[in-house]
Write a protein that holds these residues in place. Structure first.
Motif, PDB file in Angstrom:
ATOM      1  N   GLU A 236     112.143  18.211  29.593  1.00 42.35           N
ATOM      2  CA  GLU A 236     113.103  18.465  28.526  1.00 42.35           C
ATOM      3  C   GLU A 236     112.633  19.526  27.544  1.00 42.35           C
ATOM      4  N   ARG A 237     111.346  19.876  27.585  1.00 35.11           N
ATOM      5  CA  ARG A 237     110.796  20.875  26.668  1.00 35.11           C
ATOM      6  C   ARG A 237     110.710  22.274  27.295  1.00 35.11           C
ATOM      7  N   VAL A 238     111.145  22.414  28.524  1.00 33.60           N
ATOM      8  CA  VAL A 238     110.968  23.673  29.237  1.00 33.60           C
ATOM      9  C   VAL A 238     111.915  24.738  28.693  1.00 33.60           C
ATOM     10  N   GLY A 239     111.323  25.820  28.206  1.00 33.19           N
ATOM     11  CA  GLY A 239     112.100  26.984  27.797  1.00 33.19           C
ATOM     12  C   GLY A 239     112.105  27.996  28.917  1.00 33.19           C
ATOM     13  N   ARG A 240     111.579  29.171  28.652  1.00 32.66           N
ATOM     14  CA  ARG A 240     111.464  30.191  29.691  1.00 32.66           C
ATOM     15  C   ARG A 240     110.027  30.200  30.189  1.00 32.66           C
ATOM     16  N   VAL A 241     109.859  29.932  31.459  1.00 37.12           N
ATOM     17  CA  VAL A 241     108.542  29.701  32.056  1.00 37.12           C
ATOM     18  C   VAL A 241     108.363  30.592  33.271  1.00 37.12           C
ATOM     19  N   VAL A 242     107.219  31.278  33.323  1.00 36.52           N
ATOM     20  CA  VAL A 242     106.882  32.157  34.443  1.00 36.52           C
ATOM     21  C   VAL A 242     105.574  31.700  35.072  1.00 36.52           C
ATOM     22  N   PHE A 243     105.572  31.570  36.398  1.00 36.31           N
ATOM     23  CA  PHE A 243     104.352  31.334  37.171  1.00 36.31           C
ATOM     24  C   PHE A 243     104.049  32.604  37.961  1.00 36.31           C
ATOM     25  N   ASP A 244     102.778  32.984  38.025  1.00 42.27           N
ATOM     26  CA  ASP A 244     102.382  34.165  38.796  1.00 42.27           C
ATOM     27  C   ASP A 244     101.040  33.890  39.463  1.00 42.27           C
ATOM     28  N   GLY A 245     101.012  33.893  40.814  1.00 36.93           N
ATOM     29  CA  GLY A 245      99.797  33.545  41.556  1.00 36.93           C
ATOM     30  C   GLY A 245      99.649  32.038  41.582  1.00 36.93           C
ATOM     31  N   VAL A 246     100.384  31.371  42.476  1.00 33.15           N
ATOM     32  CA  VAL A 246     100.719  29.954  42.310  1.00 33.15           C
ATOM     33  C   VAL A 246      99.798  29.014  43.082  1.00 33.15           C
ATOM     34  N   ILE A 247      99.322  27.992  42.382  1.00 33.50           N
ATOM     35  CA  ILE A 247      98.667  26.834  42.994  1.00 33.50           C
ATOM     36  C   ILE A 247      99.732  25.784  43.256  1.00 33.50           C
ATOM     37  N   ASP A 248      99.753  25.239  44.458  1.00 38.48           N
ATOM     38  CA  ASP A 248     100.714  24.180  44.794  1.00 38.48           C
ATOM     39  C   ASP A 248     100.184  22.853  44.259  1.00 38.48           C
ATOM     40  N   PRO A 249     100.847  22.246  43.260  1.00 40.55           N
ATOM     41  CA  PRO A 249     100.313  21.027  42.658  1.00 40.55           C
ATOM     42  C   PRO A 249     100.297  19.837  43.611  1.00 40.55           C
ATOM     43  N   VAL A 250     101.212  19.803  44.568  1.00 42.75           N
ATOM     44  CA  VAL A 250     101.221  18.697  45.527  1.00 42.75           C
ATOM     45  C   VAL A 250      99.999  18.788  46.436  1.00 42.75           C
ATOM     46  N   PHE A 251      99.735  19.977  46.958  1.00 44.81           N
ATOM     47  CA  PHE A 251      98.548  20.156  47.796  1.00 44.81           C
ATOM     48  C   PHE A 251      97.288  19.840  46.995  1.00 44.81           C
ATOM     49  N   PHE A 252      97.219  20.336  45.766  1.00 48.71           N
ATOM     50  CA  PHE A 252      96.040  20.111  44.933  1.00 48.71           C
ATOM     51  C   PHE A 252      95.805  18.628  44.676  1.00 48.71           C
ATOM     52  N   SER A 253      96.854  17.871  44.468  1.00 45.37           N
ATOM     53  CA  SER A 253      96.695  16.462  44.102  1.00 45.37           C
ATOM     54  C   SER A 253      96.467  15.557  45.303  1.00 45.37           C
ATOM     55  N   MET A 518     110.611  40.272  34.788  1.00 42.63           N
ATOM     56  CA  MET A 518     110.047  39.285  33.864  1.00 42.63           C
ATOM     57  C   MET A 518     110.611  39.467  32.464  1.00 42.63           C
ATOM     58  N   ALA A 519     110.716  40.718  32.011  1.00 41.94           N
ATOM     59  CA  ALA A 519     111.220  40.966  30.662  1.00 41.94           C
ATOM     60  C   ALA A 519     112.678  40.533  30.537  1.00 41.94           C
ATOM     61  N   ALA A 520     113.504  40.826  31.545  1.00 45.71           N
ATOM     62  CA  ALA A 520     114.909  40.432  31.502  1.00 45.71           C
ATOM     63  C   ALA A 520     115.041  38.910  31.441  1.00 45.71           C
ATOM     64  N   TYR A 521     114.219  38.231  32.188  1.00 50.01           N
ATOM     65  CA  TYR A 521     114.241  36.769  32.159  1.00 50.01           C
ATOM     66  C   TYR A 521     113.813  36.233  30.799  1.00 50.01           C
ATOM     67  N   MET A 522     112.711  36.761  30.268  1.00 48.16           N
ATOM     68  CA  MET A 522     112.205  36.249  28.994  1.00 48.16           C
ATOM     69  C   MET A 522     113.162  36.565  27.838  1.00 48.16           C
ATOM     70  N   VAL A 523     113.788  37.732  27.872  1.00 50.18           N
ATOM     71  CA  VAL A 523     114.651  38.139  26.762  1.00 50.18           C
ATOM     72  C   VAL A 523     116.043  37.534  26.870  1.00 50.18           C
ATOM     73  N   ASP A 524     116.636  37.615  28.056  1.00 45.97           N
ATOM     74  CA  ASP A 524     118.036  37.220  28.207  1.00 45.97           C
ATOM     75  C   ASP A 524     118.247  36.002  29.095  1.00 45.97           C
ATOM     76  N   GLY A 525     117.180  35.504  29.722  1.00 45.81           N
ATOM     77  CA  GLY A 525     117.346  34.389  30.646  1.00 45.81           C
ATOM     78  C   GLY A 525     117.900  34.812  31.989  1.00 45.81           C
ATOM     79  N   THR A 526     117.935  36.119  32.255  1.00 43.02           N
ATOM     80  CA  THR A 526     118.500  36.637  33.498  1.00 43.02           C
ATOM     81  C   THR A 526     117.505  36.484  34.641  1.00 43.02           C
ATOM     82  N   LEU A 527     117.941  35.863  35.704  1.00 44.23           N
ATOM     83  CA  LEU A 527     117.086  35.702  36.881  1.00 44.23           C
ATOM     84  C   LEU A 527     117.609  36.571  38.020  1.00 44.23           C
TER      85      LEU A 527
END
Length: 560
Positions: A236-253, A518-527
């Protein structure tokens, strides 16, 4: 080990967090020993050491802020990965890049998480008082020399030599764990980890923007694991979030880290081929390892001959100053940053050749000779480059303190099991780098403590806002399939953008396409549309006259 499930504690945490968080952080000048950009401001925030046990006391987080350059819309939090990367140092170094990626309309706030640096408390984890103590402790082991093998572990004597080290290295790693527990910050090890970092970020956000407000976040590498835990514990707290160079949390756990390092290396041999391809394309004027008319296979043959000559020298004299294992580790590190490839092949590689020539018992193969070799005054230390800290140049153990403390706690794994995984990974996944040793990831099976709070899923929660995921097609440690797995799990709540590039995270090579997305997403929410692929900038030359697209084209034609 005790493991709290975060997903069952959200409400309690939010209430406690609001009660404990101060309403204001006092921003002021930064410590000049860490930050030299005077436009940046720094501060501190006290947070609970254990968010579920107030009697544990408090931690203090060192914060840094870059002010928005345009009309401010809030804050973006940034973690540079590692784990153990300093948010203060990284923001000092790449402030302009981050402001560009976020459109300049947000303050960028970084922090040194628990176990990082000497300003956050608890700070950096040191298990030896000096570099000399560390080297004496591991003297005569592969921790200092690296693993000696000629590729694929085809030589049975190499396999046996490695297995002979198993009881020695297991005893060393177990004793290392005890040393770390008895170190000045040893009593804090159970309070260091990703769960604490996620909660700390929420505390910082509550203090800066107010309780319950959306949290914007940019995480790279290990920072994406922080991000995955965040968006699933606090959707519920998620705003605009970017992941780059991703660790898979399921595999990790669900997978024991020490036995699965090879699964992270699926792209490394291809990236190595890209390096030698770029060198050959540039030719002798742009790459010291290339002679006139050399193709990628010729450059590769020289590198292989260098490794073999160093291997033979070590077999003849175990006291040689540079081993093939050390060269392999150094070369593996170069895969992370294509912007360094030219420097490595033009300056470091010739120096390695000179050193190996000096220690070789027999005349070196002509494959090592090159008219472009330039003698260097620098030397390569016998000790494999590890994690040098700030206390008497002693190695830092912050990475395992965080990564291993969060990883599955599987009892009974032996160093023989780990070595079997190394051999299998070298034979089946990465012939060039499967045997690269040491790596902090191999310490996890013998790490003495797990965090008091860890999160094991689920990882398919619906975040309040859609997130952006980015990955190079060839990343040496967070391969593209991991990013795809995370995006698939989130379904319509995430978009994955790929970049036709090399290196660790898309920041490894400049790309106006990726920056604009990335900038378009962060500024305008455009994906962007799913399936979008960016290219590295054409004017970015990996070697003189050679850009990424030229290397990719020649890889597709066969490369090395």
């Amino acid at each position: 080990m005790l493991c709290f499930c975060l997903s069952t504690l959200n409400t309690t945490h939010s209430q406690n967090q609001q009660e404990l968080s101060p309403t204001l952080i006092q921003w002021g000048s930064c410590d000049p020993s860490v930050v030299n950009d005077t436009s940046l401001t720094c501060g501190f925030l006290d947070v609970p050491l254990d968010y579920h046990d107030s009697s544990a006391g408090t931690a203090r987080l060192a914060l840094i802020k870059a002010n928005a350059t345009g009309e401010r819309r809030g804050t973006v939090f940034f973690n540079p990965g590692g784990p153990g990367g300093s948010g203060l140092a990284f923001l000092n170094d790449i402030k302009d890049t981050l402001l560009g990626l976020t459109g300049g309309v947000y303050d960028i706030v970084g922090w040194d998480p628990r176990g990082v640096g000497n300003l956050t408390m608890p700070g950096e984890i040191f298990c030896f008082d000096t570099l000399e103590e560390y080297e004496a402790f591991f003297n005569g082991t592969i921790e200092l020399t690296g693993i000696e093998e000629t590729g694929n572990f085809a030589n049975a004597s190499d396999v046996q030599a490695l297995f002979n080290q198993a009881p020695i290295m297991q005893a060393k790693y177990e004793e290392l764990g005890r040393r770390c527990l008895n170190s000045p910050n040893g009593r804090y090890l159970r309070y260091i980890g990703t769960a604490a970092t996620v909660r700390d970020m929420v505390s910082i956000a509550d203090a800066l923007e107010g309780p319950g407000t959306p949290i914007n976040y940019l995480g790279i590498s290990y920072g994406t694991l922080i991000g995955s835990w965040f968006i699933n514990v606090f959707p519920e707290r998620v705003g605009r979030v970017v992941f780059d160079g991703v660790i898979d949390p399921v595999f990790f756990s669900t997978h024991e880290t020490s036995l699965n390092v090879a699964s992270l290396l699926v792209s490394t041999d291809t990236i190595y081929k890209a390096l030698v391809t770029g060198c050959a394309l540039s030719g002798p004027s742009g790459c010291a390892a290339a002679a006139e008319g050399d193709g990628p296979l010729d450059v590769d043959a020289k590198v292989q001959a260098l490794l073999k000559a160093a291997y033979d020298a070590e077999k003849a004299n175990t006291s040689v100053p540079i081993t093939s294992g050390q060269i392999r580790v150094q070369l593996n590190g170069e895969l992370y940053s294509p912007s360094d490839w030219s420097h490595f092949m033009n300056l470091v590689y010739p120096n390695l050749v000179k050193q190996v020539e000096a220690e070789a018992p027999d005349p070196v193969s002509p494959l090592l000779q090159s008219e472009n070799i330039v003698p260097r005054h620098t030397t390569t230390n016998r000790r494999v480059t590890k994690r040098l800290g700030t206390v008497n140049n002693s190695p830092s153990y912050t990475l395992p303190a965080i990564f291993c403390a969060d990883s599955p706690d599987v009892h009974g794994t032996t160093m023989t099991d780990v070595f079997e995984a190394v051999i299998a990974g070298t034979r089946n996944v990465s012939h060039m780098f499967g045997s690269a040793w040491p790596s902090p990831l191999y310490e996890c099976s013998f790490w003495p403590v797990r965090s008091v709070e860890r999160y094991g899923g689920p990882f398919d929660k619906t975040p309040a806002n859609k997130i952006l995921i980015a990955s190079n097609i060839f990343d040496p440690i967070t391969p593209l399939p991991r990013a795809q797995a995370v995006a698939d799990r989130l379904g319509g709540n995430a978009v994955l953008v790929q970049m036709n590039g090399f290196g660790h995270t898309t920041l490894a090579e400049p790309s106006k396409c990726m920056e604009d997305i990335m900038a378009a997403y962060m500024v305008d929410g455009t994906l962007p549309a799913n399936g979008t692929v960016c290219e590295a900038d054409a004017d970015f030359e990996v070697f003189d006259g050679v850009n990424t697209s030229a290397i990719l084209a020649n890889l597709l034609d066969g490369g090395a």
